[in-house]
Write a protein that holds these residues in place. Structure first.
Motif, mmCIF file in Angstrom:
data_model
loop_
_atom_site.group_PDB
_atom_site.id
_atom_site.type_symbol
_atom_site.label_atom_id
_atom_site.label_comp_id
_atom_site.label_asym_id
_atom_site.label_seq_id
_atom_site.Cartn_x
_atom_site.Cartn_y
_atom_site.Cartn_z
ATOM 1 N N SER A 49 38.177 -38.327 -12.162
ATOM 2 C CA SER A 49 39.327 -37.815 -11.436
ATOM 3 C C SER A 49 39.060 -37.883 -9.939
ATOM 4 O O SER A 49 37.916 -37.976 -9.498
ATOM 5 N N LYS A 50 40.148 -37.870 -9.197
ATOM 6 C CA LYS A 50 40.052 -37.899 -7.747
ATOM 7 C C LYS A 50 41.264 -37.146 -7.204
ATOM 8 O O LYS A 50 42.392 -37.397 -7.646
ATOM 9 N N PHE A 51 41.019 -36.226 -6.305
ATOM 10 C CA PHE A 51 42.101 -35.422 -5.728
ATOM 11 C C PHE A 51 42.949 -34.781 -6.827
ATOM 12 O O PHE A 51 44.168 -34.819 -6.792
ATOM 13 N N PHE A 52 42.287 -34.208 -7.821
ATOM 14 C CA PHE A 52 42.931 -33.479 -8.922
ATOM 15 C C PHE A 52 43.787 -34.362 -9.824
ATOM 16 O O PHE A 52 44.617 -33.870 -10.577
ATOM 17 N N MET A 53 43.595 -35.675 -9.754
ATOM 18 C CA MET A 53 44.333 -36.591 -10.624
ATOM 19 C C MET A 53 43.359 -37.276 -11.570
ATOM 20 O O MET A 53 42.335 -37.799 -11.133
ATOM 21 N N ASP A 54 43.686 -37.271 -12.867
ATOM 22 C CA ASP A 54 42.880 -38.007 -13.843
ATOM 23 C C ASP A 54 43.170 -39.492 -13.687
ATOM 24 O O ASP A 54 44.335 -39.898 -13.725
ATOM 25 N N LEU A 55 42.123 -40.306 -13.508
ATOM 26 C CA LEU A 55 42.286 -41.741 -13.309
ATOM 27 C C LEU A 55 42.004 -42.533 -14.583
ATOM 28 O O LEU A 55 42.748 -43.441 -14.931
ATOM 29 N N TYR A 56 40.878 -42.190 -15.238
ATOM 30 C CA TYR A 56 40.535 -42.859 -16.489
ATOM 31 C C TYR A 56 39.587 -41.996 -17.302
ATOM 32 O O TYR A 56 38.956 -41.081 -16.787
ATOM 33 N N VAL A 57 39.517 -42.316 -18.576
ATOM 34 C CA VAL A 57 38.537 -41.698 -19.472
ATOM 35 C C VAL A 57 37.404 -42.706 -19.639
ATOM 36 O O VAL A 57 37.642 -43.865 -19.981
#
Length: 186
Positions: A49-57
């Motif tokens: 995650s980055k800046f409270f956003m999930d990007l990938y698992v």
């Protein structure tokens, strides 16, 4: 080399077996994968995650449980899988992140594997979208075969490259420390 090609071709048939083991950020992960007739088990998985956003698992599959980088590197086969969960990830952002990962994994000394990195980065020229899955099948002593959405992209040879790729997620300076901890959680 013929054996490596056969293994890479067989890896294209990465088949989840058994029921789903775990759901992480809406992504269902299989308990096991079979590659080249070798069963790999889910070692652990977590969210980048980055800046409270999930990007990938990110998930790690290995033949034997591993709790540290050395144990993963010692295995004959290991799979790192990335399931893209955000539409914010683009080809350019993925490329930038992986280049940064290689720099961190090599202590800013990418020169010995720069040709391998350049070849690998060429795999990310097509658009990356939410729902895409990247699978990196690493073969000790041989290199890495990359798949996008279960379609083989290429095999990049070289043990030093293989180790650097694994270190992007599991090394001393990983993409995200909590993700490394989760992937080595078994």
């Amino acid at each position: 080399m013929k054996l490596f090609s056969t293994v890479a071709l067989t890896a294209a048939l990465i088949v989840p077996q058994v029921a789903q083991a775990k759901t992480v950020s809406g992504i269902q992960l299989a308990d096991d994968l079979t590659i080249a007739e070798q069963q790999l088990s889910l070692n652990g998985a977590g969210v980048r995650s980055k800046f409270f956003m999930d990007l990938y698992v990110g998930s790690l599959y290995v033949p034997e449980p591993a709790t540290n980088l050395d144990q993963v590197l010692a295995q004959p086969l290991a799979v790192i899988r990335l399931n893209i969960t955000s539409g914010m990830i683009t080809s350019d952002k993925m490329t930038d992140a992986i280049v940064e990962g290689f720099e961190a994994a090599t202590g800013d000394n990418t020169a010995p594997i720069q040709a391998n990195i350049d070849e690998f980065m060429g795999l990310f020229t097509e658009e990356v979208s939410k729902g895409d899955q990247f699978t990196f099948v690493t073969h000790k002593g041989a290199g890495v075969t990359s798949f996008k959405n279960d379609e083989e992209q290429a095999t990049i040879e070289g043990e030093v490259f293989r180790q650097a790729l694994i270190k992007i997620w599991l090394g001393d300076d990983p993409a995200q420390k909590s993700l490394r901890k989760d992937m080595l959680a078994k």
